[in-house]
Design an enzyme around this catalytic site. Structure first.
Site, PDB file in Angstrom:
ATOM      1  N   GLY A   1     -45.570  18.896  -1.253  1.00  0.00           N
ATOM      2  CA  GLY A   1     -46.940  18.403  -1.421  1.00  0.00           C
ATOM      3  C   GLY A   1     -47.893  19.098  -0.464  1.00  0.00           C
TER       4      GLY A   1
ATOM      5  N   GLY B   1     -51.300  18.454  -0.489  1.00  0.00           N
ATOM      6  CA  GLY B   1     -52.551  17.703  -0.387  1.00  0.00           C
ATOM      7  C   GLY B   1     -52.840  17.365   1.070  1.00  0.00           C
TER       8      GLY B   1
ATOM      9  N   ALA C   1     -52.064  14.786   2.930  1.00  0.00           N
ATOM     10  CA  ALA C   1     -50.960  14.234   3.731  1.00  0.00           C
ATOM     11  C   ALA C   1     -49.988  15.342   4.131  1.00  0.00           C
ATOM     12  CB  ALA C   1     -50.246  13.134   2.952  1.00  0.00           C
ATOM     13  N   GLY C   2     -49.559  16.145   3.159  1.00  0.00           N
ATOM     14  CA  GLY C   2     -48.605  17.221   3.452  1.00  0.00           C
ATOM     15  C   GLY C   2     -49.194  18.247   4.398  1.00  0.00           C
TER      16      GLY C   2
ATOM     17  N   PHE D   1     -69.426   1.101   2.149  1.00  0.00           N
ATOM     18  CA  PHE D   1     -68.380   1.189   1.134  1.00  0.00           C
ATOM     19  C   PHE D   1     -67.842  -0.201   0.850  1.00  0.00           C
ATOM     20  CE2 PHE D   1     -65.771   4.502  -0.954  1.00  0.00           C
ATOM     21  CZ  PHE D   1     -66.696   5.529  -0.952  1.00  0.00           C
TER      22      PHE D   1
ATOM     23  N   ASP E   1     -43.972  12.322  -9.381  1.00  0.00           N
ATOM     24  CA  ASP E   1     -42.676  13.024  -9.310  1.00  0.00           C
ATOM     25  C   ASP E   1     -41.851  12.599  -8.097  1.00  0.00           C
ATOM     26  OD1 ASP E   1     -43.653  14.432 -11.444  1.00  0.00           O
ATOM     27  OD2 ASP E   1     -43.993  16.294 -10.342  1.00  0.00           O
TER      28      ASP E   1
ATOM     29  N   GLN F   1     -54.218   0.222  -8.330  1.00  0.00           N
ATOM     30  CA  GLN F   1     -55.665   0.013  -8.225  1.00  0.00           C
ATOM     31  C   GLN F   1     -56.396   0.570  -9.437  1.00  0.00           C
ATOM     32  OE1 GLN F   1     -58.370   1.951  -5.014  1.00  0.00           O
ATOM     33  NE2 GLN F   1     -58.370  -0.249  -4.679  1.00  0.00           N
TER      34      GLN F   1
ATOM     35  N   HIS G   1     -60.002   1.448 -10.527  1.00  0.00           N
ATOM     36  CA  HIS G   1     -61.326   1.649  -9.937  1.00  0.00           C
ATOM     37  C   HIS G   1     -62.361   1.122 -10.922  1.00  0.00           C
ATOM     38  CE1 HIS G   1     -64.820   3.577  -8.208  1.00  0.00           C
ATOM     39  NE2 HIS G   1     -64.107   3.985  -7.185  1.00  0.00           N
TER      40      HIS G   1
ATOM     41  N   LEU H   1     -63.772   9.709 -12.310  1.00  0.00           N
ATOM     42  CA  LEU H   1     -64.341   8.782 -11.348  1.00  0.00           C
ATOM     43  C   LEU H   1     -65.828   8.985 -11.105  1.00  0.00           C
ATOM     44  CD1 LEU H   1     -63.329   6.629  -9.320  1.00  0.00           C
ATOM     45  CD2 LEU H   1     -63.545   8.402  -7.601  1.00  0.00           C
TER      46      LEU H   1
ATOM     47  N   GLU I   1     -67.422   5.314  -5.591  1.00  0.00           N
ATOM     48  CA  GLU I   1     -67.997   4.095  -5.053  1.00  0.00           C
ATOM     49  C   GLU I   1     -69.205   4.406  -4.169  1.00  0.00           C
ATOM     50  OE1 GLU I   1     -64.998   1.165  -4.041  1.00  0.00           O
ATOM     51  OE2 GLU I   1     -66.013   0.946  -2.125  1.00  0.00           O
TER      52      GLU I   1
ATOM     53  N   ARG J   1     -62.503  -3.376  -4.800  1.00  0.00           N
ATOM     54  CA  ARG J   1     -62.322  -2.839  -6.150  1.00  0.00           C
ATOM     55  C   ARG J   1     -61.623  -3.794  -7.102  1.00  0.00           C
ATOM     56  NH1 ARG J   1     -60.956   3.313  -4.213  1.00  0.00           N
ATOM     57  NH2 ARG J   1     -63.115   3.746  -3.641  1.00  0.00           N
TER      58      ARG J   1
ATOM     59  N   HIS K   1     -56.525   4.307 -10.799  1.00  0.00           N
ATOM     60  CA  HIS K   1     -57.045   5.168  -9.743  1.00  0.00           C
ATOM     61  C   HIS K   1     -56.071   5.452  -8.605  1.00  0.00           C
ATOM     62  CE1 HIS K   1     -60.041   7.044  -7.242  1.00  0.00           C
ATOM     63  NE2 HIS K   1     -59.956   6.118  -6.316  1.00  0.00           N
TER      64      HIS K   1
ATOM     65  N   GLU L   1     -50.387   9.151  -0.410  1.00  0.00           N
ATOM     66  CA  GLU L   1     -50.390   8.189  -1.518  1.00  0.00           C
ATOM     67  C   GLU L   1     -48.993   7.918  -2.063  1.00  0.00           C
ATOM     68  OE1 GLU L   1     -53.551   8.782  -4.336  1.00  0.00           O
ATOM     69  OE2 GLU L   1     -52.679   7.335  -5.735  1.00  0.00           O
TER      70      GLU L   1
ATOM     71  N   ARG M   1     -56.376  -1.529  -1.916  1.00  0.00           N
ATOM     72  CA  ARG M   1     -56.906  -0.589  -0.924  1.00  0.00           C
ATOM     73  C   ARG M   1     -58.427  -0.633  -0.900  1.00  0.00           C
ATOM     74  NH1 ARG M   1     -59.004   4.844  -1.114  1.00  0.00           N
ATOM     75  NH2 ARG M   1     -58.575   5.132  -3.320  1.00  0.00           N
TER      76      ARG M   1
ATOM     77  N   SER N   1     -57.997   5.750   2.066  1.00  0.00           N
ATOM     78  CA  SER N   1     -56.842   6.554   1.673  1.00  0.00           C
ATOM     79  C   SER N   1     -56.870   7.931   2.311  1.00  0.00           C
ATOM     80  CB  SER N   1     -56.789   6.691   0.156  1.00  0.00           C
ATOM     81  OG  SER N   1     -55.845   7.675  -0.176  1.00  0.00           O
ATOM     82  N   LEU N   2     -58.040   8.567   2.298  1.00  0.00           N
ATOM     83  CA  LEU N   2     -58.128   9.859   2.989  1.00  0.00           C
ATOM     84  C   LEU N   2     -57.736   9.655   4.446  1.00  0.00           C
ATOM     85  CD1 LEU N   2     -61.442  11.434   1.607  1.00  0.00           C
ATOM     86  CD2 LEU N   2     -59.100  11.792   0.849  1.00  0.00           C
TER      87      LEU N   2
HETATM   88  C1  LIG Z   1     -61.205  11.258  -8.183  1.00  0.00           C
HETATM   89  C2  LIG Z   1     -60.685  10.672  -6.908  1.00  0.00           C
HETATM   90  C3  LIG Z   1     -61.556  10.402  -5.863  1.00  0.00           C
HETATM   91  C4  LIG Z   1     -61.089   9.849  -4.676  1.00  0.00           C
HETATM   92  N1  LIG Z   1     -61.974   9.612  -3.666  1.00  0.00           N
HETATM   93  C5  LIG Z   1     -61.513   9.106  -2.502  1.00  0.00           C
HETATM   94  C6  LIG Z   1     -62.403   8.906  -1.400  1.00  0.00           C
HETATM   95  O1  LIG Z   1     -63.587   9.205  -1.468  1.00  0.00           O
HETATM   96  N2  LIG Z   1     -61.895   8.381  -0.262  1.00  0.00           N
HETATM   97  C7  LIG Z   1     -60.582   8.048  -0.134  1.00  0.00           C
HETATM   98  O2  LIG Z   1     -60.181   7.583   0.931  1.00  0.00           O
HETATM   99  N3  LIG Z   1     -59.717   8.256  -1.150  1.00  0.00           N
HETATM  100  C8  LIG Z   1     -60.149   8.783  -2.324  1.00  0.00           C
HETATM  101  N4  LIG Z   1     -59.263   8.990  -3.346  1.00  0.00           N
HETATM  102  C9  LIG Z   1     -57.833   8.810  -3.104  1.00  0.00           C
HETATM  103  C10 LIG Z   1     -57.305   9.997  -2.296  1.00  0.00           C
HETATM  104  O3  LIG Z   1     -58.005  11.149  -2.651  1.00  0.00           O
HETATM  105  C11 LIG Z   1     -55.821  10.233  -2.534  1.00  0.00           C
HETATM  106  O4  LIG Z   1     -55.116   9.050  -2.372  1.00  0.00           O
HETATM  107  C12 LIG Z   1     -55.276  11.263  -1.541  1.00  0.00           C
HETATM  108  O5  LIG Z   1     -56.082  12.411  -1.511  1.00  0.00           O
HETATM  109  C13 LIG Z   1     -53.847  11.629  -1.870  1.00  0.00           C
HETATM  110  O6  LIG Z   1     -53.442  12.693  -1.056  1.00  0.00           O
HETATM  111  P1  LIG Z   1     -51.925  13.123  -0.966  1.00  0.00           P
HETATM  112  O7  LIG Z   1     -51.861  14.224   0.029  1.00  0.00           O
HETATM  113  O8  LIG Z   1     -51.082  11.939  -0.752  1.00  0.00           O
HETATM  114  O9  LIG Z   1     -51.572  13.668  -2.433  1.00  0.00           O
HETATM  115  P2  LIG Z   1     -52.286  14.757  -3.368  1.00  0.00           P
HETATM  116  O10 LIG Z   1     -53.538  15.274  -2.824  1.00  0.00           O
HETATM  117  O11 LIG Z   1     -52.302  14.159  -4.728  1.00  0.00           O
HETATM  118  O12 LIG Z   1     -51.245  15.952  -3.349  1.00  0.00           O
HETATM  119  C14 LIG Z   1     -49.975  15.892  -3.964  1.00  0.00           C
HETATM  120  C15 LIG Z   1     -49.274  17.225  -3.776  1.00  0.00           C
HETATM  121  O13 LIG Z   1     -47.922  17.115  -4.218  1.00  0.00           O
HETATM  122  C16 LIG Z   1     -47.592  18.225  -5.012  1.00  0.00           C
HETATM  123  N5  LIG Z   1     -46.517  17.813  -5.917  1.00  0.00           N
HETATM  124  C17 LIG Z   1     -46.402  16.659  -6.616  1.00  0.00           C
HETATM  125  N6  LIG Z   1     -45.257  16.663  -7.328  1.00  0.00           N
HETATM  126  C18 LIG Z   1     -44.626  17.837  -7.068  1.00  0.00           C
HETATM  127  C19 LIG Z   1     -43.420  18.442  -7.514  1.00  0.00           C
HETATM  128  N7  LIG Z   1     -42.604  17.850  -8.382  1.00  0.00           N
HETATM  129  N8  LIG Z   1     -43.107  19.671  -7.052  1.00  0.00           N
HETATM  130  C20 LIG Z   1     -43.922  20.314  -6.181  1.00  0.00           C
HETATM  131  N9  LIG Z   1     -45.082  19.780  -5.728  1.00  0.00           N
HETATM  132  C21 LIG Z   1     -45.423  18.568  -6.169  1.00  0.00           C
HETATM  133  C22 LIG Z   1     -48.905  18.575  -5.706  1.00  0.00           C
HETATM  134  O14 LIG Z   1     -48.887  19.898  -6.180  1.00  0.00           O
HETATM  135  C23 LIG Z   1     -49.897  18.362  -4.571  1.00  0.00           C
HETATM  136  O15 LIG Z   1     -49.945  19.508  -3.754  1.00  0.00           O
HETATM  137  C24 LIG Z   1     -59.716   9.547  -4.538  1.00  0.00           C
HETATM  138  C25 LIG Z   1     -58.843   9.813  -5.578  1.00  0.00           C
HETATM  139  C26 LIG Z   1     -59.325  10.342  -6.757  1.00  0.00           C
HETATM  140  C27 LIG Z   1     -58.345  10.570  -7.878  1.00  0.00           C
END
Ligand SMILES: Cc1cc2nc3c(=O)[nH]c(=O)nc-3n(C[C@H](O)[C@H](O)[C@H](O)COP(=O)(O)OP(=O)(O)OC[C@H]3O[C@@H](n4cnc5c(N)ncnc54)[C@H](O)[C@@H]3O)c2cc1C
Length: 575
Positions: free
Chosen positions: A10, A12, A14-15, A118, A212, A231, A233, A243, A246, A277, A348, A378, A389, A394-395
């Protein structure tokens, strides 16, 4: 077999936060990040509204304690309060750190980082970069991964967690461009695979949010925590579901029904549109059910309500929430300066996930931890969000717990040897699995089955839930699982076969769906986002506890685990 000291699935927030922290603590560690997308295409990049922290730039009365209380109340008292304390205490520090890494936050006149209101937060504490906060943050973090020499496997699909004798030893993955399979072994594995919005037919999540990581854990025998808490939204743009942040309500937009009434007055008279929410989504759903929704032609009885920004004026709309204006304009042809936007609830966020402690270590049960396995973001459940939440938390969780998990991995791997296992078995199994899917005889197409599955989940386990409907949903799911065995793939190519990925993803979605339905059926109370029409009250005597669901093809076992309550006693939740 390849090897890295640490492998993180991952890319994103977190990773990336974890990878960066490990390298900052020990530059000599060999750290790799794998992502099925390019890391900056992770769903984090789409986050709009902002990230919460009691910086007190706008509201000097704010404090981490107030932030913690709002979070626990928002969670309907299901959040673990020790984890919330860490989250809210660390928050101001991580914002400053992000700023030093180069993240461009929006500013106040006096040059300090701006903060907006918020939902569910009692003070203005959400920091933001217009309505593109995730974009601003993720780009800087991924830049820094390169600067610190983290190895990035982009566009590799991870298909299995290697877990033997209670120890995570590595992963099985294949390169999407040529279907080359590789095994990686490592001293620590971390999952940061994001959410599962694609379980439902209407979602704000990207196409890659298919749960996954959760599917792989469930199959490996690791429980999933609190999966019933999904959740919805309140303001997904109708009909597409994307989305509308908010932040738009944070900046003053109103919700109106077909009678032009600001109906939140009846559901949350104090917080109005800025209620949490779960409450706002239920209010919209009830308005639509009562015939006060709106049709495309403006008449009553339709499937959406209005989000009205007109009184905010063009200048404010264009400077504070330009992206939301653009979305409505581009996707449904609505110019929000002059017309209200059509909205309704959209799937959401997943409050539940892979159970972890506050060091990011994965639990097999209460205090029983898996060796070498970590998770954050997440996909994980350290339980700072409990049953619901709050926006912009979440960010924050991704960055705070990504970083803390990175810290704990850096010390965990010190002096640890690479694990031993038989690589061949895993290689052969992976080859056979892909070959099996490609050669499977049948007549069912992936997109057709996925749609049936998503409709099944939306119909049987949406904003409101009831026993009979959920039972029917589970039965239907069993039929759909049989259909999965008759899926036929048109694309047999080894180059960039997206159909094959979709088949693997659908397998995970179906496991996640079954975990959600079963956990929801077993929780006979209403709490936060889990709203049972047959059990409308919260029941602390029986259910002030976390669900742990264990998967097996034969069925799902449900256990419960206590909630950490050390500061705020559960009270009735009113807004
Ligand atoms: C439209 C939208 C707006 C949002 N706005 C806000 C906000 O304003 N404030 C807030 O706090 N939260 C917000 N959230 C929630 C927040 O963005 C997410 O919860 C958070 O960014 C998740 O980050 P993450 O690093 O956990 O996962 P993600 O950013 O989803 O990253 C997941 C990673 O895992 C990888 N991955 C997944 N499965 C596999 C696999 N099988 N093999 C290899 N790689 C894989 C993907 O490629 C990706 O790199 C929003 C969410 C959405 C959808």
């Amino acid at each position: 077999m390849r090897e890295h000291d640490v492998i993180i699935v991952g890319g994103g927030l977190a990773g990336s936060s974890a990878a960066l922290e490990i390298k900052r603590r020990n530059p000599n560690l060999d750290v790799a990040v794998v992502a099925k997308t390019h890391p900056i295409r992770s769903h984090s990049v789409a986050a709009q509204g902002g990230i919460a922290a009691s910086l007190k730039n706008v509201d000097p009365e704010d404090s981490w304690e107030a932030h913690a209380f709002d979070t626990v109340k928002g969670s309907d008292y299901l959040a673990d309060q020790d984890a919330v304390e860490i989250l809210t205490k660390e928050a101001p520090g991580v914002i400053i750190d992000l700023e030093h890494l180069g993240v461009l936050f929006s500013r106040l006149e006096n040059g300090r980082i701006a903060q907006r209101a918020f939902g569910g937060h009692s003070h203005k504490r959400t920091c933001y970069a217009a309505d593109k906060t995730g974009h601003a943050m993720l780009h800087e973090l991924v830049n820094n991964l390169r600067r610190y020499g983290v190895k990035i496997y982009q566009e590799w699909y991870v298909m299995q967690l290697i877990l033997e004798e209670g120890e995570a030893k590595g992963i099985v993955m294949y390169q999407i461009i040529d279907r080359k399979i590789e095994i990686i072994r490592s001293k620590a594995v971390m999952f940061a695979t994001g959410g599962y919005g694609r379980v439902f037919n209407t979602t704000s999540n990207d196409f890659a949010s298919t749960g996954d990581g959760l599917g792989m854990c469930a199959v490996a025998g690791i429980p999933l925590e609190d999966m019933e808490f999904v959740q919805f939204h309140p303001t997904g743009l109708y009909p597409v579901g994307v989305l509308i942040s908010e932040a738009v309500r944070g900046e003053g937009a109103h919700l109106r029904n077909s009678e032009g009434e600001r109906f939140m007055e009846r559901y949350a008279p104090n917080q109005m549109e800025l209620a949490p929410r779960d409450i706002t989504s239920r209010a919209i759903t009830l308005e639509i059910r009562a015939g006060r929704g709106i049709h495309q032609d403006g008449s009553a009885g339709g499937p959406f309500v209005y989000l009205d920004l007109r009184h905010m004026g063009k200048e404010m709309i264009m400077s504070r929430v330009p992206f939301c204006w653009e979305e409505a304009h581009r996707l449904v042809g609505v110019d929000a300066v002059y017309e209200p936007m059509p909205v309704r609830p959209t799937a959401h966020y997943s409050m539940g996930g892979i159970p972890v402690n506050t060091d990011g270590r994965v639990r097999l049960s209460g205090d029983n931890l898996v060796e070498g396995f970590f998770a954050a973001g997440e996909s994980a459940c350290v339980s700072v969000h409990g049953a619901n939440r709050l926006g912009s938390n979440s960010l924050l969780e991704c960055v705070v717990y990504g970083k803390l998990t990175g810290k704990s991995i850096a010390s965990y791997v010190e002096g640890r040897k690479f694990p031993e296992f038989d690589e061949n078995n895993y290689l052969i199994n992976a080859k056979n699995r892909l070959k099996g899917l490609l050669e499977q005889k049948g007549a069912i197409r992936i997109n057709e089955l996925r749609e049936k599955f998503q409709n099944c989940m939306t119909e049987h386990c949406g904003v409101f839930r009831v026993e009979e409907t959920m039972k029917r949903g589970l039965e239907r799911l069993q039929e759909l699982k049989q259909e999965y065995l008759q899926v036929y793939l048109d694309d047999k190519d080894s180059c960039w076969n997206t159909e094959l990925i979709e088949a693997l993803e659908l397998g995970n979605l179906m496991i996640v769906g079954e975990m959600i339905l079963t956990s929801a059926l077993n929780r006979k109370e209403s709490r936060g986002a889990h709203s049972r029409e047959d059990f409308p009250a919260r029941d602390d005597a029986n259910y002030l506890s976390h669900t742990l669901a264990y998967y097996s093809p034969a069925g799902i076992d449900i256990h419960y685990m206590p909630v950490v309550v050390n500061r705020f006693k559960p009270k009735e939740r009113k807004y």
